[in-house]
Enzyme design. Structure first.
Site, PDB file in Angstrom:
ATOM      1  N   CYS A 106     -56.229  50.881  32.853  1.00 22.21           N
ATOM      2  CA  CYS A 106     -55.673  50.424  31.821  1.00 22.21           C
ATOM      3  C   CYS A 106     -54.196  50.460  31.791  1.00 22.21           C
ATOM      4  CB  CYS A 106     -55.923  51.198  30.391  1.00 22.21           C
ATOM      5  SG  CYS A 106     -57.740  51.296  29.975  1.00 22.21           S
ATOM      6  N   ARG A 116     -51.212  48.689  24.571  1.00 21.89           N
ATOM      7  CA  ARG A 116     -52.102  48.751  25.544  1.00 21.89           C
ATOM      8  C   ARG A 116     -53.086  47.438  26.121  1.00 21.89           C
ATOM      9  NH1 ARG A 116     -56.466  52.313  24.879  1.00 21.89           N
ATOM     10  NH2 ARG A 116     -56.559  52.695  27.149  1.00 21.89           N
ATOM     11  N   ASN A 126     -58.113  55.947  31.493  1.00 23.43           N
ATOM     12  CA  ASN A 126     -58.675  56.769  32.237  1.00 23.43           C
ATOM     13  C   ASN A 126     -57.997  57.634  33.280  1.00 23.43           C
ATOM     14  OD1 ASN A 126     -60.075  56.766  35.162  1.00 23.43           O
ATOM     15  ND2 ASN A 126     -61.775  56.131  33.635  1.00 23.43           N
TER      16      ASN A 126
END
Length: 325
Positions: A2, A16, A79
């Protein structure tokens, strides 16, 4: 994988891209002030700041991917497989599970400085929400309406909090390595380059944009970090809410992932499921999804923020095309 950014204009916008291959039924979720958070190793909290963000809701519990609170603090979890590591519950520490961290921070703090102080004795514990939802290995970007941001990482070295001068975060490697890597692209520019290669030769500048020739364009996290940093640093300052939201989302689009380009398994591809933009001053969440590029908005202040029940809106919708004839 991401990408998260904080876009600073006359107001401040946090959001995001969520890039993954599987959707978990995320929704736009408002948690009002009197919804009770039953934290795993901290006292239950019956009242707190209201918040809005994108979340999975399981057993009536909001598992936020990213969110902001009514005081202008925002947090996004990205992540961090590889370097990321959580630890057993440690006596004498403020033990927070990874799935609670966003809700805990937004419930209690107003600024990144508050968060830094609040996590001074914290431990991110290795406890899952349930057997069906194991703890995702994440690191977090935190931003506020002063225009500042930090990065929180739990690794084998323990809990680290880094100042984020570029207001961008992606995934691996650890955040300080991302900052060092930016030096390799210090000469990338939005203007046409000066011919230092052969100054006495009149080179044919065959294309516009040659100043960005060496800008990386891969789907990998290091490339996305560099490209998003460049796009954000040179994004124009909007004169209206619509311009600011548009500029923010275009920065995220510079690193979005189309289906079919990032294979993570047989016939399985990571892609940008949604992009969001949250106004830290106004408490409005704007979003687009892979299958719906129309910008939609939810204003938390148009709901009863003193209630006890979660308020949910569908995130994923079909593409809406406006025909002109």
């Amino acid at each position: 994988m991401c990408t998260s950014i904080l876009y600073n204009s006359n107001e401040h916008y946090f959001g995001r891209n969520l890039d993954y291959e599987i959707a978990y039924g995320q929704k736009i979720v408002i948690t009002p002030r009197n919804y009770e958070f039953d934290f795993h190793d901290l006292p239950s909290q019956k009242s707190h700041y209201a918040m809005i963000g994108v979340s999975v809701v399981d057993d009536n519990y909001p598992l936020y991917c990213d969110a902001i609170n009514e005081k202008g603090l925002g947090v996004a979890g990205l992540n961090f497989e590889g370097p990321g590591q959580y630890f057993p519950v440690e006596k004498g520490k403020k033990n927070i599970t990874s799935y609670e961290l966003i809700a805990y921070l937004l419930s209690n703090y107003e600024t990144v400085e508050d968060v830094k102080q609040g996590l001074a004795d914290a431990n991110i514990s290795d406890i899952s929400f349930s057997e069906n939802l194991p703890a995702a290995v994440l690191h977090w970007m935190v931003a506020d309406k002063t225009g500042k941001s930090i990065v929180i990482e739990s690794s084998h070295k323990g809990l680290n909090i880094y100042e984020n001068p570029v207001n961008v975060m992606t995934n691996n490697p650890v955040f300080p390595v991302h900052l060092i890597n930016l030096s390799n692209y210090a000469d990338v520019s939005p203007i046409q380059p000066t011919n230092f290669l052969a100054p006495k030769v009149e080179l044919n500048m065959y294309s516009r944009g040659l100043g960005t020739h060496h800008l990386p364009g891969g789907m990998d996290s290091a490339s996305r970090f560099v490209k998003a940093t460049f796009a954000l640093a040179h994004a124009p300052q909007g004169k209206s809410e619509i311009e600011n939201v548009t500029n923010h989302l275009h920065v995220l689009k510079s690193v979005e992932q189309a289906k079919g380009l990032d294979e993570v398994g047989p016939d399985s591809y990571e892609y940008t499921m949604y992009s969001d933009c949250m106004n830290l001053e106004k408490g409005i969440l704007y979003c687009t999804t892979y299958n719906d590029s129309r910008i939609r908005a939810v204003d938390m202040h148009k709901e009863d923020l003193d209630s006890e029940k979660l308020i949910c809106y569908n995130l994923f919708k079909d593409q809406d095309i406006e025909y002109e004839n």
